[in-house]
Design an enzyme around this catalytic site. Structure first.
Site, PDB file in Angstrom:
ATOM      1  N   LYS A  13      -6.370   2.427 -10.006  1.00 40.51           N
ATOM      2  CA  LYS A  13      -6.106   1.213 -10.798  1.00 40.51           C
ATOM      3  C   LYS A  13      -6.948   0.038 -10.289  1.00 40.51           C
ATOM      4  O   LYS A  13      -7.587  -0.660 -11.065  1.00 40.51           O
ATOM      5  CB  LYS A  13      -4.615   0.824 -10.728  1.00 40.51           C
ATOM      6  CG  LYS A  13      -3.669   1.897 -11.220  1.00 40.51           C
ATOM      7  CD  LYS A  13      -2.208   1.469 -11.089  1.00 40.51           C
ATOM      8  CE  LYS A  13      -1.712   1.250  -9.687  1.00 40.51           C
ATOM      9  NZ  LYS A  13      -1.642   2.471  -8.846  1.00 40.51           N
ATOM     10  N   ARG A  88       6.114  -1.992 -13.199  1.00 39.13           N
ATOM     11  CA  ARG A  88       6.361  -0.806 -12.373  1.00 39.13           C
ATOM     12  C   ARG A  88       7.709  -0.174 -12.666  1.00 39.13           C
ATOM     13  O   ARG A  88       8.025   0.872 -12.146  1.00 39.13           O
ATOM     14  CB  ARG A  88       6.462  -1.229 -10.922  1.00 39.13           C
ATOM     15  CG  ARG A  88       5.274  -1.329 -10.054  1.00 39.13           C
ATOM     16  CD  ARG A  88       4.584  -0.067  -9.779  1.00 39.13           C
ATOM     17  NE  ARG A  88       4.319   0.147  -8.393  1.00 39.13           N
ATOM     18  CZ  ARG A  88       3.240  -0.311  -7.762  1.00 39.13           C
ATOM     19  NH1 ARG A  88       2.337  -1.012  -8.364  1.00 39.13           N
ATOM     20  NH2 ARG A  88       3.063  -0.009  -6.501  1.00 39.13           N
ATOM     21  N   ARG A 127      -8.759   6.209   1.870  1.00 41.63           N
ATOM     22  CA  ARG A 127      -9.076   4.845   1.411  1.00 41.63           C
ATOM     23  C   ARG A 127      -9.164   3.888   2.604  1.00 41.63           C
ATOM     24  O   ARG A 127      -8.455   4.036   3.598  1.00 41.63           O
ATOM     25  CB  ARG A 127      -7.988   4.322   0.458  1.00 41.63           C
ATOM     26  CG  ARG A 127      -8.251   2.845   0.074  1.00 41.63           C
ATOM     27  CD  ARG A 127      -7.333   2.333  -0.980  1.00 41.63           C
ATOM     28  NE  ARG A 127      -5.943   2.569  -0.646  1.00 41.63           N
ATOM     29  CZ  ARG A 127      -4.966   2.540  -1.528  1.00 41.63           C
ATOM     30  NH1 ARG A 127      -5.215   2.265  -2.800  1.00 41.63           N
ATOM     31  NH2 ARG A 127      -3.732   2.775  -1.162  1.00 41.63           N
ATOM     32  N   ARG A 162      -4.231   0.586   4.938  1.00 41.71           N
ATOM     33  CA  ARG A 162      -3.116  -0.310   4.647  1.00 41.71           C
ATOM     34  C   ARG A 162      -1.872   0.123   5.427  1.00 41.71           C
ATOM     35  O   ARG A 162      -1.773   1.260   5.855  1.00 41.71           O
ATOM     36  CB  ARG A 162      -2.803  -0.276   3.133  1.00 41.71           C
ATOM     37  CG  ARG A 162      -3.776  -1.072   2.335  1.00 41.71           C
ATOM     38  CD  ARG A 162      -3.611  -1.049   0.827  1.00 41.71           C
ATOM     39  NE  ARG A 162      -2.401  -0.539   0.235  1.00 41.71           N
ATOM     40  CZ  ARG A 162      -2.264  -0.302  -1.077  1.00 41.71           C
ATOM     41  NH1 ARG A 162      -3.273  -0.558  -1.896  1.00 41.71           N
ATOM     42  NH2 ARG A 162      -1.153   0.171  -1.566  1.00 41.71           N
ATOM     43  N   ARG A 173       6.001   6.664  -1.720  1.00 43.78           N
ATOM     44  CA  ARG A 173       5.427   5.918  -2.862  1.00 43.78           C
ATOM     45  C   ARG A 173       5.241   6.839  -4.066  1.00 43.78           C
ATOM     46  O   ARG A 173       5.478   6.440  -5.195  1.00 43.78           O
ATOM     47  CB  ARG A 173       4.078   5.296  -2.465  1.00 43.78           C
ATOM     48  CG  ARG A 173       4.260   3.996  -1.684  1.00 43.78           C
ATOM     49  CD  ARG A 173       3.022   3.633  -0.907  1.00 43.78           C
ATOM     50  NE  ARG A 173       1.875   3.409  -1.758  1.00 43.78           N
ATOM     51  CZ  ARG A 173       0.620   3.568  -1.361  1.00 43.78           C
ATOM     52  NH1 ARG A 173       0.357   3.960  -0.127  1.00 43.78           N
ATOM     53  NH2 ARG A 173      -0.369   3.324  -2.191  1.00 43.78           N
TER      54      ARG A 173
HETATM   55  P1  AP5 Z   1      -7.462   2.589  -5.670  1.00 42.29           P
HETATM   56  O1  AP5 Z   1      -8.317   1.986  -6.732  1.00 42.29           O
HETATM   57  O2  AP5 Z   1      -7.229   1.819  -4.421  1.00 42.29           O
HETATM   58  O3  AP5 Z   1      -6.080   3.152  -6.277  1.00 42.29           O
HETATM   59  P2  AP5 Z   1      -4.800   2.367  -6.808  1.00 42.29           P
HETATM   60  O4  AP5 Z   1      -4.368   3.072  -8.061  1.00 42.29           O
HETATM   61  O5  AP5 Z   1      -5.068   0.907  -6.897  1.00 42.29           O
HETATM   62  O6  AP5 Z   1      -3.780   2.751  -5.664  1.00 42.29           O
HETATM   63  P3  AP5 Z   1      -2.760   1.843  -4.839  1.00 42.29           P
HETATM   64  O7  AP5 Z   1      -2.386   2.629  -3.626  1.00 42.29           O
HETATM   65  O8  AP5 Z   1      -3.287   0.468  -4.643  1.00 42.29           O
HETATM   66  O9  AP5 Z   1      -1.574   1.818  -5.826  1.00 42.29           O
HETATM   67  P4  AP5 Z   1      -0.120   1.470  -5.517  1.00 42.29           P
HETATM   68  O10 AP5 Z   1       0.366   1.411  -6.916  1.00 42.29           O
HETATM   69  O11 AP5 Z   1       0.596   2.396  -4.638  1.00 42.29           O
HETATM   70  O12 AP5 Z   1      -0.214   0.144  -4.622  1.00 42.29           O
HETATM   71  P5  AP5 Z   1      -0.042  -1.390  -4.948  1.00 42.29           P
HETATM   72  O13 AP5 Z   1      -0.971  -2.151  -4.106  1.00 42.29           O
HETATM   73  O14 AP5 Z   1      -0.029  -1.620  -6.409  1.00 42.29           O
HETATM   74  O15 AP5 Z   1      -8.159   3.999  -5.303  1.00 42.29           O
HETATM   75  C1  AP5 Z   1      -7.625   4.807  -4.267  1.00 42.29           C
HETATM   76  C2  AP5 Z   1      -8.765   5.390  -3.426  1.00 42.29           C
HETATM   77  O16 AP5 Z   1      -9.477   6.336  -4.211  1.00 42.29           O
HETATM   78  C3  AP5 Z   1      -9.821   4.383  -2.945  1.00 42.29           C
HETATM   79  O17 AP5 Z   1     -10.272   4.772  -1.683  1.00 42.29           O
HETATM   80  C4  AP5 Z   1     -10.954   4.501  -3.973  1.00 42.29           C
HETATM   81  O18 AP5 Z   1     -12.202   4.185  -3.406  1.00 42.29           O
HETATM   82  C5  AP5 Z   1     -10.846   5.978  -4.331  1.00 42.29           C
HETATM   83  N1  AP5 Z   1     -11.183   6.260  -5.724  1.00 42.29           N
HETATM   84  C6  AP5 Z   1     -10.728   5.609  -6.810  1.00 42.29           C
HETATM   85  N2  AP5 Z   1     -11.220   6.174  -7.928  1.00 42.29           N
HETATM   86  C7  AP5 Z   1     -11.980   7.225  -7.500  1.00 42.29           C
HETATM   87  C8  AP5 Z   1     -12.750   8.221  -8.179  1.00 42.29           C
HETATM   88  N3  AP5 Z   1     -12.801   8.254  -9.510  1.00 42.29           N
HETATM   89  N4  AP5 Z   1     -13.384   9.147  -7.447  1.00 42.29           N
HETATM   90  C9  AP5 Z   1     -13.322   9.136  -6.091  1.00 42.29           C
HETATM   91  N5  AP5 Z   1     -12.625   8.214  -5.374  1.00 42.29           N
HETATM   92  C10 AP5 Z   1     -11.961   7.279  -6.089  1.00 42.29           C
HETATM   93  O19 AP5 Z   1       1.454  -1.653  -4.442  1.00 42.29           O
HETATM   94  C11 AP5 Z   1       1.779  -1.611  -3.068  1.00 42.29           C
HETATM   95  C12 AP5 Z   1       3.237  -1.935  -2.871  1.00 42.29           C
HETATM   96  O20 AP5 Z   1       3.520  -3.276  -3.338  1.00 42.29           O
HETATM   97  C13 AP5 Z   1       4.243  -1.060  -3.628  1.00 42.29           C
HETATM   98  O21 AP5 Z   1       4.540   0.123  -2.935  1.00 42.29           O
HETATM   99  C14 AP5 Z   1       5.446  -2.009  -3.732  1.00 42.29           C
HETATM  100  O22 AP5 Z   1       6.154  -2.068  -2.531  1.00 42.29           O
HETATM  101  C15 AP5 Z   1       4.797  -3.345  -3.971  1.00 42.29           C
HETATM  102  N6  AP5 Z   1       4.597  -3.660  -5.399  1.00 42.29           N
HETATM  103  C16 AP5 Z   1       3.394  -3.876  -6.015  1.00 42.29           C
HETATM  104  N7  AP5 Z   1       3.580  -4.135  -7.318  1.00 42.29           N
HETATM  105  C17 AP5 Z   1       4.910  -4.075  -7.540  1.00 42.29           C
HETATM  106  C18 AP5 Z   1       5.723  -4.232  -8.694  1.00 42.29           C
HETATM  107  N8  AP5 Z   1       5.198  -4.517  -9.890  1.00 42.29           N
HETATM  108  N9  AP5 Z   1       7.069  -4.086  -8.567  1.00 42.29           N
HETATM  109  C19 AP5 Z   1       7.624  -3.824  -7.377  1.00 42.29           C
HETATM  110  N10 AP5 Z   1       6.920  -3.655  -6.230  1.00 42.29           N
HETATM  111  C20 AP5 Z   1       5.565  -3.773  -6.313  1.00 42.29           C
HETATM  112 MG    MG Z   2      -4.398  -0.763  -5.818  1.00 42.60          MG
END
Ligand code: AP5
Ligand code: MG
Length: 215
Positions: A13, A88, A127, A162, A173
């Site tokens: 994402k 979410r 990552r 992270r 997660r």
């Molecule tokens: P990346 O782009 O970083 O993936 P992502 O989908 O953004 O994954 P996240 O881990 O950030 O998602 P998340 O939903 O768990 O975390 P968030 O920060 O939102 O890509 C991943 C890796 O793959 C990278 O190394 C990238 O380089 C690689 N990659 C990507 N595409 C690729 C491809 N095509 N080929 C090869 N490699 C590739 O949330 C964190 C925490 O915050 C949650 O657990 C929760 O506690 C809280 N939180 C956030 N939002 C909310 C909400 N709305 N409600 C409640 N709690 C929330």
């Molecule tokens: Mg992310």
């Protein structure tokens, strides 16, 4: 463009949002990035969110809606926005619908980036993320390593794993996603603006989104 990007942890994402933002200046709004910034700043909000995030639990809906209600009214959203990691939960999706109606905002589409569990696990353990809260550039030691080991190409800050990238937190997660976030697919399918996109590379995902939008 005004998009919601859905997808499991590690689906890409954040990576796709940054690429789309470079195309037309639509702003990436990542609730995860906002919360990590608050944790680093030691704010009240950060202190409330930190324990949930470390464990891989969701932060309470009320905190998230407080953030998003303000964020969506900031002037930079007028050009367009890419919602990354929000909504979410079904209550967040309902609250967003009501908020957008009130602010007279119309979404272009909801995209689910569909990636297998094996690939998710591999990506999350490889990552690396820039520690600078204003940057938070995303790297991957296999697919996209920084030019200098451990240093961000964009701002020169350290790139690290992270706090929620322990094996335990990653598993939790993914479980939380399946229970609380995956049901959003059905919610948006009913709305008729849902698109599922499977793509091995982020460029394939970006091109599929552009083509759906007629760009
Ligand atoms: P990346 O782009 O970083 O993936 P992502 O989908 O953004 O994954 P996240 O881990 O950030 O998602 P998340 O939903 O768990 O975390 P968030 O920060 O939102 O890509 C991943 C890796 O793959 C990278 O190394 C990238 O380089 C690689 N990659 C990507 N595409 C690729 C491809 N095509 N080929 C090869 N490699 C590739 O949330 C964190 C925490 O915050 C949650 O657990 C929760 O506690 C809280 N939180 C956030 N939002 C909310 C909400 N709305 N409600 C409640 N709690 C929330
Ligand atoms: Mg992310």
């Amino acid at each position: 463009m005004k998009l919601i990007l859905l997808g499991a942890p590690g689906a890409g994402k954040g990576t796709v949002a940054k690429l789309l933002s470079a195309i037309d200046g639509s702003v990436q709004i990542s609730t995860g990035d906002i919360l990590r910034g608050e944790v680093q700043a030691g704010s009240d909000l950060g202190r409330q969110a930190e324990e949930y995030m470390k464990k891989g639990d969701l932060v309470p809906d009320s905190l998230i809606m407080g953030i998003m209600e303000k964020r969506l009214q900031a002037p930079d959203c007028a050009k367009g926005f890419l919602l990354d990691g929000f909504p979410r939960t079904i209550p967040q999706a309902r609250a967003l619908k009501e908020l957008m109606a009130r602010l007279d905002i119309t979404l272009d589409m909801v995209v689910n980036i569909d990636v297998s569990r094996d690939v998710l696990l591999d990506r999350l353990t490889t990552r690396r993320t820039c520690v600078n809260p204003a940057c938070q550039a995303i790297y991957n030691i296999k697919s996209n390593p920084p030019q200098k080991d451990g240093i961000c190409n964009k701002c020169g800050s350290p790139v690290v794993q992270r706090d929620d990238e322990t094996a335990e937190a990653i598993n939790h997660r993914l479980e939380t996603y399946n229970q609380k976030t995956a049901p959003l697919i059905g919610f948006y399918q009913e709305d008729g603006m849902f698109h599922n996109i499977t793509g091995a590379t982020s460029d394939i995902v970006v091109n599929a989104i552009k083509s759906e939008l007629g760009m």
